[in-house]
Structures are given as C-alpha cells and as structure tokens.
Design an enzyme around this catalytic site. Structure first.
Site, short mmCIF file in Angstrom:
data_model
loop_
_atom_site.label_atom_id
_atom_site.label_comp_id
_atom_site.label_asym_id
_atom_site.label_seq_id
_atom_site.Cartn_x
_atom_site.Cartn_y
_atom_site.Cartn_z
CG ASP A 65 -1.09 3.10 10.31
OD1 ASP A 65 -0.10 3.79 9.95
OD2 ASP A 65 -1.78 2.45 9.50
CB SER A 118 -0.94 0.00 1.22
OG SER A 118 -0.20 -0.04 2.42
CG HIS A 133 -0.89 2.79 5.94
ND1 HIS A 133 -1.30 1.93 6.94
CD2 HIS A 133 -0.88 2.07 4.79
CE1 HIS A 133 -1.55 0.74 6.42
NE2 HIS A 133 -1.30 0.79 5.11
#
Length: 211
Positions: A185, A15, A188
């Site tokens: 977090d 991601s 990210h």
C-alpha cells in the site's frame, strides 16, 4: 556508535513502529525496531541496553500529544527515537480531512513534544522521516509527504538530533525495483521494507559490523 552502556532507547510512532508490539510480537514488534535492537545487541552485548517500543497504530502527532507523558516522558529515555507523520498526511488522501494534520500544526506540535521530552528527561533525539514508497515525486501524496519530511529535517537541525533519511533510503531502492516489492500500500512495509528503514537508522547512529 552513539549508544553508551546501560542506556535506555525508547521508540515512539505509528503502526510502522508498533508493528504488533502489543499483540503478536510483544514487546518489540516485528519491524524495524526489532531489527535495530537485534543488530545492535548482537554486535554490542556488553552495553546492556534497554529497548522500549511505544509505537501505536494509526497515530498522528495529535495522538502522540495525548499520550506523551505516559509513553515517553515516564519512560525516562536516554535516547528517544521519533517516527511520525505518515498518518498526518495519509488521512487527507483517505477522505478523512478532519483527521489529517496540516503541516503547520504538525510542525508546532512535534516541536513542542520534542522540547518537552528533552527538558523533562535530558534525552537525546533520533528523528526518523515519514515517507511514501512512491518514486513519482509529482504524485500528490508523495509531494505532500516530502513537505513533512522537510519539517523533520529542519527539526533535526534545530534540536541537534540524529536524522534518519528514510525517504531517501526508499528512493534508492526504488531506482531498481517497483514499490510493490517493499509494501502493498506504499505505507506498511514488508520485512525487506522494514530492513530498509533499519539500515538507514543503523547508519545514522554509526553502527558497523565488527571486523
């Protein structure tokens, strides 16, 4: 800088590489990939480089293996940028141990993928470390991540690849700022966090501002 005229640079990963490249920010994403592309293009427009983002959110090396032919080898990169490993570790800490990738499997799978890409395309490699935006090296997830970082460092030597020390880049900014300034977090990044990754990559490839 290491790139030459007309070359094709392909990014693959999870991601952090994806970063909306299949939706809100087609086709490059709105993270470090696009920052690197923008800075290199702005300073070296004469090179006519082609940039391809093949990051996919949630991927581990197992997922990369399943799409390697289509998303990497078929793209015929001159330079292949690989950033993978965060989910391989993180899954163990999300109570999903069956989806985490043990370090020996991570190492052997990544080595095999890199070897296949080089043999099939003749590409050069840029290996970007996984990381955890966490200053406490005794934190269990940080300690395990550091083990996977060392795998990438060793593979960079083995394949004569460009090595991007992402974890060290975050460690530097964490000496004066809290982790939450870079990501909610620890994984990210926000835009400044992506800029930390981009700066590390740009330094590794020998990019400099024009004088």
């Amino acid at each position: 800088m290491i790139f030459s005229a007309g070359q094709r640079i392909v990014f693959v990963g999870d991601s952090i590489t994806d970063c909306g490249r299949r939706g809100r920010a087609t086709p490059y994403g709105d993270g470090y990939v696009n920052l690197v592309r923008a800075m290199v293009t702005a300073t070296h427009p004469e090179l006519g480089l082609t940039w391809v983002n093949r990051g996919t959110s949630g991927d581990t090396v197992r997922n990369l293996a399943a799409r390697w032919e289509e998303d990497v080898i078929a793209e015929r990169p001159d330079w292949l940028v690989v950033k993978i490993g965060i989910n391989d570790v993180w899954r163990f800490f999300l109570d999903q141990p069956d989806r985490g990738v043990p370090i020996r499997e991570y190492e052997s799978t990544l080595r095999d993928l890199l070897s296949r890409a080089v043999k099939a395309t003749g590409c050069r490699l840029i290996l970007v470390e996984p990381y955890l935006i966490e200053p406490d090296r005794g934190d269990p997830q940080r300690a395990q991540t550091d083990d996977y970082v060392r795998v990438v460092q060793d593979l960079a030597v083995e394949f004569d690849a460009v090595h991007v020390p992402t974890q060290a880049a975050f460690d530097r900014v964490l000496t004066s700022t809290p982790a939450g300034q870079w990501a909610d977090d620890r994984i990210h990044p926000n835009l400044p966090g992506h800029a930390v990754i981009a700066q590390a990559l740009l330094a590794a490839i020998g990019w400099r501002l024009p004088t």
